[in-house]
Design a protein around this motif. Sequence first.
Motif, mmCIF file in Angstrom:
data_model
loop_
_atom_site.group_PDB
_atom_site.id
_atom_site.type_symbol
_atom_site.label_atom_id
_atom_site.label_comp_id
_atom_site.label_asym_id
_atom_site.label_seq_id
_atom_site.Cartn_x
_atom_site.Cartn_y
_atom_site.Cartn_z
ATOM 1 N N ARG A 144 1.112 -4.697 -9.593
ATOM 2 C CA ARG A 144 -0.124 -4.347 -8.906
ATOM 3 C C ARG A 144 -1.222 -5.152 -9.588
ATOM 4 O O ARG A 144 -1.304 -5.197 -10.810
ATOM 5 C CB ARG A 144 -0.399 -2.854 -9.035
ATOM 6 C CG ARG A 144 -1.592 -2.377 -8.266
ATOM 7 C CD ARG A 144 -1.871 -0.889 -8.511
ATOM 8 N NE ARG A 144 -0.679 -0.072 -8.626
ATOM 9 C CZ ARG A 144 -0.134 0.638 -7.643
ATOM 10 N NH1 ARG A 144 -0.674 0.629 -6.451
ATOM 11 N NH2 ARG A 144 0.929 1.363 -7.850
ATOM 12 N N ARG A 145 -2.056 -5.779 -8.792
ATOM 13 C CA ARG A 145 -3.115 -6.641 -9.321
ATOM 14 C C ARG A 145 -4.465 -6.176 -8.801
ATOM 15 O O ARG A 145 -4.604 -5.862 -7.627
ATOM 16 C CB ARG A 145 -2.845 -8.072 -8.897
ATOM 17 C CG ARG A 145 -3.897 -9.026 -9.323
ATOM 18 C CD ARG A 145 -3.288 -10.232 -9.909
ATOM 19 N NE ARG A 145 -4.366 -11.056 -10.402
ATOM 20 C CZ ARG A 145 -4.249 -11.818 -11.432
ATOM 21 N NH1 ARG A 145 -3.132 -11.857 -12.075
ATOM 22 N NH2 ARG A 145 -5.239 -12.549 -11.836
ATOM 23 N N GLU A 187 -7.270 -4.803 -4.363
ATOM 24 C CA GLU A 187 -6.019 -4.378 -4.982
ATOM 25 C C GLU A 187 -4.857 -4.942 -4.174
ATOM 26 O O GLU A 187 -4.824 -4.817 -2.955
ATOM 27 C CB GLU A 187 -5.930 -2.857 -5.023
ATOM 28 C CG GLU A 187 -4.652 -2.344 -5.618
ATOM 29 C CD GLU A 187 -4.569 -0.823 -5.589
ATOM 30 O OE1 GLU A 187 -3.433 -0.322 -5.562
ATOM 31 O OE2 GLU A 187 -5.625 -0.151 -5.575
ATOM 32 N N LEU A 188 -3.911 -5.569 -4.860
ATOM 33 C CA LEU A 188 -2.709 -6.113 -4.235
ATOM 34 C C LEU A 188 -1.479 -5.526 -4.910
ATOM 35 O O LEU A 188 -1.483 -5.292 -6.120
ATOM 36 C CB LEU A 188 -2.644 -7.633 -4.381
ATOM 37 C CG LEU A 188 -3.781 -8.453 -3.794
ATOM 38 C CD1 LEU A 188 -3.578 -9.921 -4.141
ATOM 39 C CD2 LEU A 188 -3.871 -8.273 -2.299
ATOM 40 N N ILE A 189 -0.425 -5.330 -4.130
ATOM 41 C CA ILE A 189 0.895 -5.020 -4.674
ATOM 42 C C ILE A 189 1.801 -6.163 -4.258
ATOM 43 O O ILE A 189 1.917 -6.481 -3.072
ATOM 44 C CB ILE A 189 1.444 -3.685 -4.148
ATOM 45 C CG1 ILE A 189 0.556 -2.526 -4.601
ATOM 46 C CG2 ILE A 189 2.876 -3.474 -4.630
ATOM 47 C CD1 ILE A 189 0.985 -1.177 -4.062
ATOM 48 N N VAL A 190 2.427 -6.805 -5.235
ATOM 49 C CA VAL A 190 3.315 -7.933 -4.995
ATOM 50 C C VAL A 190 4.734 -7.491 -5.337
ATOM 51 O O VAL A 190 4.994 -7.002 -6.438
ATOM 52 C CB VAL A 190 2.908 -9.157 -5.849
ATOM 53 C CG1 VAL A 190 3.840 -10.326 -5.591
ATOM 54 C CG2 VAL A 190 1.457 -9.532 -5.575
ATOM 55 N N LEU A 191 5.651 -7.647 -4.374
ATOM 56 C CA LEU A 191 7.039 -7.204 -4.529
ATOM 57 C C LEU A 191 7.980 -8.371 -4.249
ATOM 58 O O LEU A 191 7.849 -9.038 -3.222
ATOM 59 C CB LEU A 191 7.327 -6.064 -3.553
ATOM 60 C CG LEU A 191 6.411 -4.847 -3.672
ATOM 61 C CD1 LEU A 191 6.402 -4.045 -2.387
ATOM 62 C CD2 LEU A 191 6.846 -3.990 -4.831
ATOM 63 N N THR A 242 6.892 -9.976 -0.692
ATOM 64 C CA THR A 242 5.819 -9.498 0.172
ATOM 65 C C THR A 242 4.623 -9.086 -0.680
ATOM 66 O O THR A 242 4.779 -8.620 -1.802
ATOM 67 C CB THR A 242 6.288 -8.332 1.077
ATOM 68 O OG1 THR A 242 5.318 -8.085 2.067
ATOM 69 C CG2 THR A 242 6.569 -7.078 0.299
ATOM 70 N N THR A 243 3.464 -9.306 -0.133
ATOM 71 C CA THR A 243 2.219 -8.921 -0.788
ATOM 72 C C THR A 243 1.477 -7.962 0.117
ATOM 73 O O THR A 243 1.245 -8.258 1.287
ATOM 74 C CB THR A 243 1.336 -10.155 -1.074
ATOM 75 O OG1 THR A 243 2.065 -11.063 -1.896
ATOM 76 C CG2 THR A 243 0.047 -9.761 -1.772
ATOM 77 N N LEU A 244 1.136 -6.792 -0.429
ATOM 78 C CA LEU A 244 0.419 -5.768 0.307
ATOM 79 C C LEU A 244 -1.007 -5.697 -0.230
ATOM 80 O O LEU A 244 -1.223 -5.699 -1.439
ATOM 81 C CB LEU A 244 1.093 -4.411 0.139
ATOM 82 C CG LEU A 244 2.565 -4.340 0.520
ATOM 83 C CD1 LEU A 244 3.120 -2.961 0.195
ATOM 84 C CD2 LEU A 244 2.764 -4.673 1.985
ATOM 85 N N GLU A 245 -1.961 -5.630 0.689
ATOM 86 C CA GLU A 245 -3.370 -5.551 0.316
ATOM 87 C C GLU A 245 -3.906 -4.173 0.665
ATOM 88 O O GLU A 245 -3.692 -3.678 1.772
ATOM 89 C CB GLU A 245 -4.154 -6.608 1.082
ATOM 90 C CG GLU A 245 -5.629 -6.581 0.826
ATOM 91 C CD GLU A 245 -6.379 -7.627 1.640
ATOM 92 O OE1 GLU A 245 -7.324 -8.200 1.092
ATOM 93 O OE2 GLU A 245 -6.007 -7.867 2.808
ATOM 94 N N LYS A 246 -4.590 -3.556 -0.284
ATOM 95 C CA LYS A 246 -5.194 -2.254 -0.020
ATOM 96 C C LYS A 246 -6.338 -2.442 0.957
ATOM 97 O O LYS A 246 -7.174 -3.328 0.794
ATOM 98 C CB LYS A 246 -5.694 -1.610 -1.299
ATOM 99 C CG LYS A 246 -6.174 -0.197 -1.082
ATOM 100 C CD LYS A 246 -6.289 0.546 -2.368
ATOM 101 C CE LYS A 246 -6.509 2.019 -2.053
ATOM 102 N NZ LYS A 246 -6.076 2.858 -3.127
ATOM 103 N N ILE A 247 -6.356 -1.612 1.982
ATOM 104 C CA ILE A 247 -7.395 -1.683 3.010
ATOM 105 C C ILE A 247 -8.663 -1.057 2.458
ATOM 106 O O ILE A 247 -8.651 0.085 1.980
ATOM 107 C CB ILE A 247 -6.942 -0.967 4.295
ATOM 108 C CG1 ILE A 247 -5.675 -1.634 4.842
ATOM 109 C CG2 ILE A 247 -8.047 -0.951 5.326
ATOM 110 C CD1 ILE A 247 -4.979 -0.840 5.921
ATOM 111 N N GLN A 248 -9.735 -1.816 2.496
ATOM 112 C CA GLN A 248 -11.028 -1.344 2.006
ATOM 113 C C GLN A 248 -11.723 -0.558 3.094
ATOM 114 O O GLN A 248 -11.782 -1.006 4.235
ATOM 115 C CB GLN A 248 -11.907 -2.520 1.581
ATOM 116 C CG GLN A 248 -11.308 -3.370 0.491
ATOM 117 C CD GLN A 248 -11.180 -2.602 -0.812
ATOM 118 O OE1 GLN A 248 -12.068 -1.875 -1.203
ATOM 119 N NE2 GLN A 248 -10.060 -2.776 -1.480
#
Length: 80
Positions: free
Chosen positions: A15-16, A22-26, A68-74
Amino acid sequence: MEFLFRKRPEVLAYRRFYGNEELIVLNNLTDQEYVLRVDTEGYRKLLGNYEGVKAGNGQLTLRPYETTTLEKIQRQSTSF
C-alpha cells in the motif's frame, strides 16, 4: 509504503501513500491463482495486465502472473 501479505512469498503487495492519494499494488509472481483477503470497497482499478478485477466479499483473486493497481476513490467535498 506498507508491505502486505508478507508471509505469502508468491505475492508482492504493498500500500502506497502520497499526500491524499492511496494505492494498493498487487503482484502474483506464480502461474497459479491466489485468493487474498482485500477489502476493495472504495477503490477502483487504475492499472493491470488483465481485464477487470476478480473481487467481492472482502476477497480478491489474483490470476497467474497478474499485476493490478487499485486507487482509493477520493470523496469530493461539497461547498455551499
